[in-house]
Motif scaffolding. Structure first.
Motif, PDB file in Angstrom:
ATOM      1  N   LEU A  89       0.829  -1.334   0.130  1.00 43.17           N
ATOM      2  CA  LEU A  89       0.118   0.132   0.071  1.00 43.17           C
ATOM      3  C   LEU A  89       0.864   1.227  -0.028  1.00 43.17           C
ATOM      4  N   MET A  90       0.397   2.147  -0.985  1.00 38.05           N
ATOM      5  CA  MET A  90       1.113   3.538  -0.671  1.00 38.05           C
ATOM      6  C   MET A  90      -0.010   4.664  -0.432  1.00 38.05           C
ATOM      7  N   GLY A  91       0.020   5.466   0.208  1.00 37.18           N
ATOM      8  CA  GLY A  91      -1.036   6.441   0.711  1.00 37.18           C
ATOM      9  C   GLY A  91      -0.470   7.495   1.644  1.00 37.18           C
ATOM     10  N   TYR A  92      -1.354   8.434   1.985  1.00 39.11           N
ATOM     11  CA  TYR A  92      -0.866   9.405   3.105  1.00 39.11           C
ATOM     12  C   TYR A  92      -1.107   9.046   4.447  1.00 39.11           C
ATOM     13  N   SER A  93      -0.403   9.434   5.308  1.00 45.95           N
ATOM     14  CA  SER A  93      -0.309   8.958   6.714  1.00 45.95           C
ATOM     15  C   SER A  93      -1.419   9.712   7.687  1.00 45.95           C
ATOM     16  N   ALA A  94      -1.883   9.009   8.630  1.00 45.06           N
ATOM     17  CA  ALA A  94      -2.803   9.782   9.704  1.00 45.06           C
ATOM     18  C   ALA A  94      -2.162  10.992  10.085  1.00 45.06           C
ATOM     19  N   GLY A  95      -3.052  11.906  10.074  1.00 47.90           N
ATOM     20  CA  GLY A  95      -2.496  13.427  10.645  1.00 47.90           C
ATOM     21  C   GLY A  95      -2.307  14.203   9.421  1.00 47.90           C
ATOM     22  N   GLU A  96      -1.713  13.722   8.259  1.00 51.17           N
ATOM     23  CA  GLU A  96      -1.332  14.544   7.091  1.00 51.17           C
ATOM     24  C   GLU A  96      -2.582  15.279   6.605  1.00 51.17           C
ATOM     25  N   ASN A  97      -2.216  16.495   6.108  1.00 49.90           N
ATOM     26  CA  ASN A  97      -3.338  17.213   5.466  1.00 49.90           C
ATOM     27  C   ASN A  97      -2.600  18.068   4.070  1.00 49.90           C
ATOM     28  N   PRO A  98      -3.632  18.630   3.313  1.00 50.72           N
ATOM     29  CA  PRO A  98      -3.078  19.126   1.944  1.00 50.72           C
ATOM     30  C   PRO A  98      -1.816  20.136   2.387  1.00 50.72           C
ATOM     31  N   LEU A  99      -1.486  20.628   3.504  1.00 49.19           N
ATOM     32  CA  LEU A  99      -0.521  21.654   3.634  1.00 49.19           C
ATOM     33  C   LEU A  99       0.691  20.859   4.345  1.00 49.19           C
ATOM     34  N   SER A 100       0.572  19.640   4.209  1.00 49.55           N
ATOM     35  CA  SER A 100       1.921  18.716   4.817  1.00 49.55           C
ATOM     36  C   SER A 100       3.136  18.593   3.801  1.00 49.55           C
ATOM     37  N   TYR A 101       2.757  18.816   2.361  1.00 49.14           N
ATOM     38  CA  TYR A 101       3.623  18.619   1.462  1.00 49.14           C
ATOM     39  C   TYR A 101       3.480  19.785   0.251  1.00 49.14           C
ATOM     40  N   PRO A 102       4.600  19.913  -0.225  1.00 49.42           N
ATOM     41  CA  PRO A 102       4.316  20.736  -1.490  1.00 49.42           C
ATOM     42  C   PRO A 102       3.280  20.408  -2.438  1.00 49.42           C
ATOM     43  N   GLU A 103       2.922  21.211  -3.434  1.00 50.53           N
ATOM     44  CA  GLU A 103       1.841  20.938  -4.566  1.00 50.53           C
ATOM     45  C   GLU A 103       2.404  19.719  -5.195  1.00 50.53           C
ATOM     46  N   ILE A 104       1.507  18.696  -5.589  1.00 48.29           N
ATOM     47  CA  ILE A 104       2.018  17.500  -6.439  1.00 48.29           C
ATOM     48  C   ILE A 104       2.014  17.916  -7.826  1.00 48.29           C
TER      49      ILE A 104
END
Length: 268
Positions: A89-104
């Motif tokens: 599986l690959m996905g975002y982790s618990a607690g992450e939100n749209p501001l956690s990383y730069p724009e894809i």
């Protein structure tokens, strides 16, 4: 290279559940599959694995925000299921939100899919319903086989009509997508809705047991509760993948046949 299957469609049509059921079916013979979801509004790792604490360094966000993506980077960020060792599986982790990383970036999604396809037999891209998230259009472009799920109601049909103009470019192969009625219930006007879009290729009926698997965090157990119509649609995907493999094998054999034919002509 592994085959890439893209699952996209309208909200609430059962895309994540279908992705899990498909992964289970594809790995019955110990072939390997990776499910990738890069929609950060609903971090999927804690949904798929509610009993496990997923550390941030396993997040797909770490991969997509890298300078360059290769197989070693992807492999180090795949979470392997303890109970199903052939599914990653690959996905975002618990607690992450749209501001956690730069724009894809679109190109980074293509790199991710390409690298993942070098690691396993099948890559399943579980898309969001939001086309403004570049993962979804990039996933549709990358798919060797694209499965479109729509709720068989006016919301699902109008979702398709609204998004069709965004996919007119030939690289999206819009007319080649398999279209299934997702979360279909007895009261849905299946014939009428199907007529509007040119027909459904199959049904993925709603089931109480399947729904319970989703709410309890046991999505990979849901394959046990698929009714015959759901199974028939699943088999259409499996058959399409098998036909692709046979076509690939035939294409690889043709050059050898031509070479032998030319050698025979030379001997004569």
């Amino acid at each position: 290279m592994g085959k890439v299957i893209t699952v996209w469609g309208s909200p609430g049509s059962g895309k994540s559940m279908f992705s899990c059921i498909l992964a289970k079916a594809l790995t019955r013979d110990k072939r390997k599959a990776i499910i990738i979801n890069a929609e950060i509004s609903v971090p999927m790792l804690p949904v798929w694995l509610p009993d496990q604490i997923i550390q941030t360094n396993a997040s797909v966000g770490q991969v997509l925000s890298s300078v360059e993506i290769d197989t070693s980077l992807v492999a180090s960020h795949v979470t392997v299921l303890k109970s199903y060792p052939f599914i990653g599986l690959m996905g975002y982790s618990a607690g992450e939100n749209p501001l956690s990383y730069p724009e894809i970036k679109y190109a980074m999604v293509l790199q991710l899919v390409n690298a993942a396809a070098k690691l396993v037999d099948f890559v399943i891209l579980n898309c969001s319903s939001n086309m403004t998230n570049v993962f979804t259009p990039a996933a549709i472009e990358s798919g060797d086989l694209v499965v479109r799920l729509l709720t068989p109601d006016l919301k699902g049909i109008n979702y398709l009509k609204a998004h069709q103009p965004l996919l007119v470019d030939g690289r999206f192969h819009y007319d080649q997508h398999l279209t299934f009625a997702g979360m279909a219930r007895p009261f849905h006007a299946l014939d009428e809705m199907g007529y509007i879009i040119g027909g459904f290729d199959g049904l993925l009926p709603y089931g109480k047991e399947i729904d319970r698997c989703a709410t309890e965090g046991g999505m990979f157990q849901a394959i046990k509760y698929c009714n015959p119509k759901y199974t028939a649609s699943l088999n259409k995907v499996l058959d399409a993948l098998e036909q692709m493999e046979l076509a690939k094998q035939a294409a690889e054999e043709d050059p050898d046949d031509e070479e032998e034919f030319e050698e025979d002509d030379a001997d004569e």
